[in-house]
Design an enzyme around this catalytic site. Structure first.
Site, PDB file in Angstrom:
ATOM      1  N   LYS A  13      45.130  24.884  49.513  1.00  0.00           N
ATOM      2  CA  LYS A  13      43.958  24.688  50.384  1.00  0.00           C
ATOM      3  C   LYS A  13      42.663  24.604  49.579  1.00  0.00           C
ATOM      4  O   LYS A  13      41.833  23.742  49.843  1.00  0.00           O
ATOM      5  CB  LYS A  13      43.801  25.873  51.354  1.00  0.00           C
ATOM      6  CG  LYS A  13      44.833  25.958  52.433  1.00  0.00           C
ATOM      7  CD  LYS A  13      44.413  26.956  53.498  1.00  0.00           C
ATOM      8  CE  LYS A  13      44.206  28.367  53.007  1.00  0.00           C
ATOM      9  NZ  LYS A  13      45.406  29.074  52.576  1.00  0.00           N
ATOM     10  N   ARG A  88      42.235  32.865  60.375  1.00  0.00           N
ATOM     11  CA  ARG A  88      43.605  33.189  59.991  1.00  0.00           C
ATOM     12  C   ARG A  88      44.340  33.908  61.102  1.00  0.00           C
ATOM     13  O   ARG A  88      45.528  34.214  60.945  1.00  0.00           O
ATOM     14  CB  ARG A  88      43.579  34.093  58.772  1.00  0.00           C
ATOM     15  CG  ARG A  88      43.813  33.378  57.444  1.00  0.00           C
ATOM     16  CD  ARG A  88      43.628  34.438  56.391  1.00  0.00           C
ATOM     17  NE  ARG A  88      44.340  34.239  55.180  1.00  0.00           N
ATOM     18  CZ  ARG A  88      43.769  33.849  54.041  1.00  0.00           C
ATOM     19  NH1 ARG A  88      42.515  33.499  54.018  1.00  0.00           N
ATOM     20  NH2 ARG A  88      44.481  33.801  52.936  1.00  0.00           N
ATOM     21  N   ARG A 122      49.493  30.453  39.005  1.00  0.00           N
ATOM     22  CA  ARG A 122      48.067  30.445  39.319  1.00  0.00           C
ATOM     23  C   ARG A 122      47.295  31.440  38.451  1.00  0.00           C
ATOM     24  O   ARG A 122      47.743  32.560  38.239  1.00  0.00           O
ATOM     25  CB  ARG A 122      47.908  30.830  40.791  1.00  0.00           C
ATOM     26  CG  ARG A 122      46.928  29.981  41.521  1.00  0.00           C
ATOM     27  CD  ARG A 122      47.290  29.897  42.954  1.00  0.00           C
ATOM     28  NE  ARG A 122      46.709  31.013  43.679  1.00  0.00           N
ATOM     29  CZ  ARG A 122      46.224  30.877  44.907  1.00  0.00           C
ATOM     30  NH1 ARG A 122      46.257  29.703  45.511  1.00  0.00           N
ATOM     31  NH2 ARG A 122      45.753  31.906  45.539  1.00  0.00           N
ATOM     32  N   ARG A 155      45.675  36.965  39.702  1.00  0.00           N
ATOM     33  CA  ARG A 155      45.187  37.842  40.766  1.00  0.00           C
ATOM     34  C   ARG A 155      46.312  38.760  41.213  1.00  0.00           C
ATOM     35  O   ARG A 155      47.453  38.337  41.279  1.00  0.00           O
ATOM     36  CB  ARG A 155      44.766  36.977  41.966  1.00  0.00           C
ATOM     37  CG  ARG A 155      43.310  36.625  41.980  1.00  0.00           C
ATOM     38  CD  ARG A 155      42.997  35.517  42.949  1.00  0.00           C
ATOM     39  NE  ARG A 155      43.587  35.661  44.273  1.00  0.00           N
ATOM     40  CZ  ARG A 155      43.425  34.771  45.255  1.00  0.00           C
ATOM     41  NH1 ARG A 155      42.694  33.695  45.050  1.00  0.00           N
ATOM     42  NH2 ARG A 155      43.983  34.942  46.423  1.00  0.00           N
ATOM     43  N   ARG A 166      52.326  37.994  51.857  1.00  0.00           N
ATOM     44  CA  ARG A 166      51.284  37.115  52.399  1.00  0.00           C
ATOM     45  C   ARG A 166      51.900  35.966  53.206  1.00  0.00           C
ATOM     46  O   ARG A 166      51.334  35.533  54.210  1.00  0.00           O
ATOM     47  CB  ARG A 166      50.420  36.554  51.267  1.00  0.00           C
ATOM     48  CG  ARG A 166      49.586  37.633  50.608  1.00  0.00           C
ATOM     49  CD  ARG A 166      48.909  37.124  49.379  1.00  0.00           C
ATOM     50  NE  ARG A 166      47.805  36.231  49.679  1.00  0.00           N
ATOM     51  CZ  ARG A 166      47.264  35.401  48.803  1.00  0.00           C
ATOM     52  NH1 ARG A 166      47.728  35.331  47.587  1.00  0.00           N
ATOM     53  NH2 ARG A 166      46.262  34.636  49.151  1.00  0.00           N
TER      54      ARG A 166
HETATM   55  P1  AMP Z   1      42.526  33.756  50.009  1.00  0.00           P
HETATM   56  O1  AMP Z   1      41.809  33.644  48.719  1.00  0.00           O
HETATM   57  O2  AMP Z   1      41.955  32.848  51.069  1.00  0.00           O
HETATM   58  O3  AMP Z   1      44.002  33.633  49.886  1.00  0.00           O
HETATM   59  O4  AMP Z   1      42.236  35.252  50.543  1.00  0.00           O
HETATM   60  C1  AMP Z   1      42.634  36.383  49.809  1.00  0.00           C
HETATM   61  C2  AMP Z   1      42.701  37.610  50.702  1.00  0.00           C
HETATM   62  O5  AMP Z   1      41.435  37.840  51.337  1.00  0.00           O
HETATM   63  C3  AMP Z   1      43.689  37.519  51.869  1.00  0.00           C
HETATM   64  O6  AMP Z   1      45.002  37.818  51.489  1.00  0.00           O
HETATM   65  C4  AMP Z   1      43.101  38.549  52.820  1.00  0.00           C
HETATM   66  O7  AMP Z   1      43.380  39.881  52.412  1.00  0.00           O
HETATM   67  C5  AMP Z   1      41.596  38.316  52.657  1.00  0.00           C
HETATM   68  N1  AMP Z   1      41.119  37.274  53.593  1.00  0.00           N
HETATM   69  C6  AMP Z   1      40.541  36.074  53.286  1.00  0.00           C
HETATM   70  N2  AMP Z   1      40.233  35.381  54.395  1.00  0.00           N
HETATM   71  C7  AMP Z   1      40.618  36.146  55.448  1.00  0.00           C
HETATM   72  C8  AMP Z   1      40.604  35.982  56.852  1.00  0.00           C
HETATM   73  N3  AMP Z   1      40.115  34.860  57.428  1.00  0.00           N
HETATM   74  N4  AMP Z   1      41.099  36.990  57.627  1.00  0.00           N
HETATM   75  C9  AMP Z   1      41.567  38.126  57.080  1.00  0.00           C
HETATM   76  N5  AMP Z   1      41.648  38.336  55.757  1.00  0.00           N
HETATM   77  C10 AMP Z   1      41.172  37.367  54.934  1.00  0.00           C
END
Ligand code: AMP
Length: 209
Positions: A13, A88, A122, A155, A166
């Site tokens: 994404k 989400r 990654r 990460r 996840r």
């Molecule tokens: P990402 O980098 O988008 O994969 O986000 C990393 C982490 O941030 C996720 O696994 C969640 O713990 C938190 N996170 C990011 N966006 C959201 C969201 N819209 N709702 C809830 N948690 C989020």
């Protein structure tokens, strides 16, 4: 244009969001990046979010809805944006429905198996947050950020066990959003390809359609 990029964690994404933003000259809004920045700066919100993030769980809805509410009021959002990683959950989508009318939702589809294989490669810069991949987006020098010279790390939430957690969360909480937005007639499905450039071509074409 106001766009949402939907897809499992690791589907690519972020990379597609960057390509759309460049193409349309609009900002990319990533809740994950905003939370990581808060965490790095040691803010209250960052501290609260860390445990959820490290466990591969979602941060509570009210926290991310608050983040988005504030961010969308900034000047650079006037001509549209790409939401990457938000919404989400259904409550997040419902809150967003009350704020704005979304024009397109790109549903980026990649199998769980392919995602697990990809995520292990990654890497992210611990200084500026730029992302790389050992196979698909290599830094010029191994382990070093092209942009700021910072060290590239994996990460915590990209570790295989966290990735599986996840993905489970994605299927349970986020996948139902596809049906939510189908009802609004704005969903375009894009099948993630082996080559990033091929996926980008399909993504940009889906925006025109
Ligand atoms: P990402 O980098 O988008 O994969 O986000 C990393 C982490 O941030 C996720 O696994 C969640 O713990 C938190 N996170 C990011 N966006 C959201 C969201 N819209 N709702 C809830 N948690 C989020």
């Amino acid at each position: 244009m106001k766009i949402i990029l939907l897809g499992a964690p690791g589907a690519g994404k972020g990379t597609q969001a960057e390509a759309i933003c460049k193409h349309l000259s609009i900002p990319q809004i990533s809740t994950g990046n905003i939370i990581r920045a808060a965490l790095k700066n040691g803010t209250e919100m960052g501290k609260k979010a860390q445990a959820y993030m490290d466990a591969g769980k979602l941060v509570p809805d009210e926290v991310v809805i608050g983040i988005i509410e504030e961010r969308l009021q900034e000047d650079d959002c006037k001509n549209g944006y790409v939401l990457d990683g938000f919404p989400r959950t259904i409550p997040q989508a419902e809150a967003l429905d009350k704020m704005v009318k979304i024009d397109k939702v790109i549903d980026l589809e990649v199998s769980d198996e392919a995602i697990i294989a990809r995520m292990s490669g990654r890497r992210v810069c611990e200084k500026c947050g730029a992302t790389y991949h050992l196979l698909y987006k290599k830094p010029k020098a191994e382990g070093v950020c092209d942009i700021c010279g910072g060290t590239l790390i994996q990460r915590k939430d990209d570790h295989p066990d966290t990735v599986k957690a996840r993905l489970e969360v994605y299927h349970k909480e986020t996948e139902p959003l596809i049906a939510h937005y189908k009802k609004q007639g704005v969903v375009k499905r894009v099948d993630g390809q082996e080559e990033v450039a091929d996926t980008t071509r399909l993504t940009l074409a889906a925006l025109e359609a």
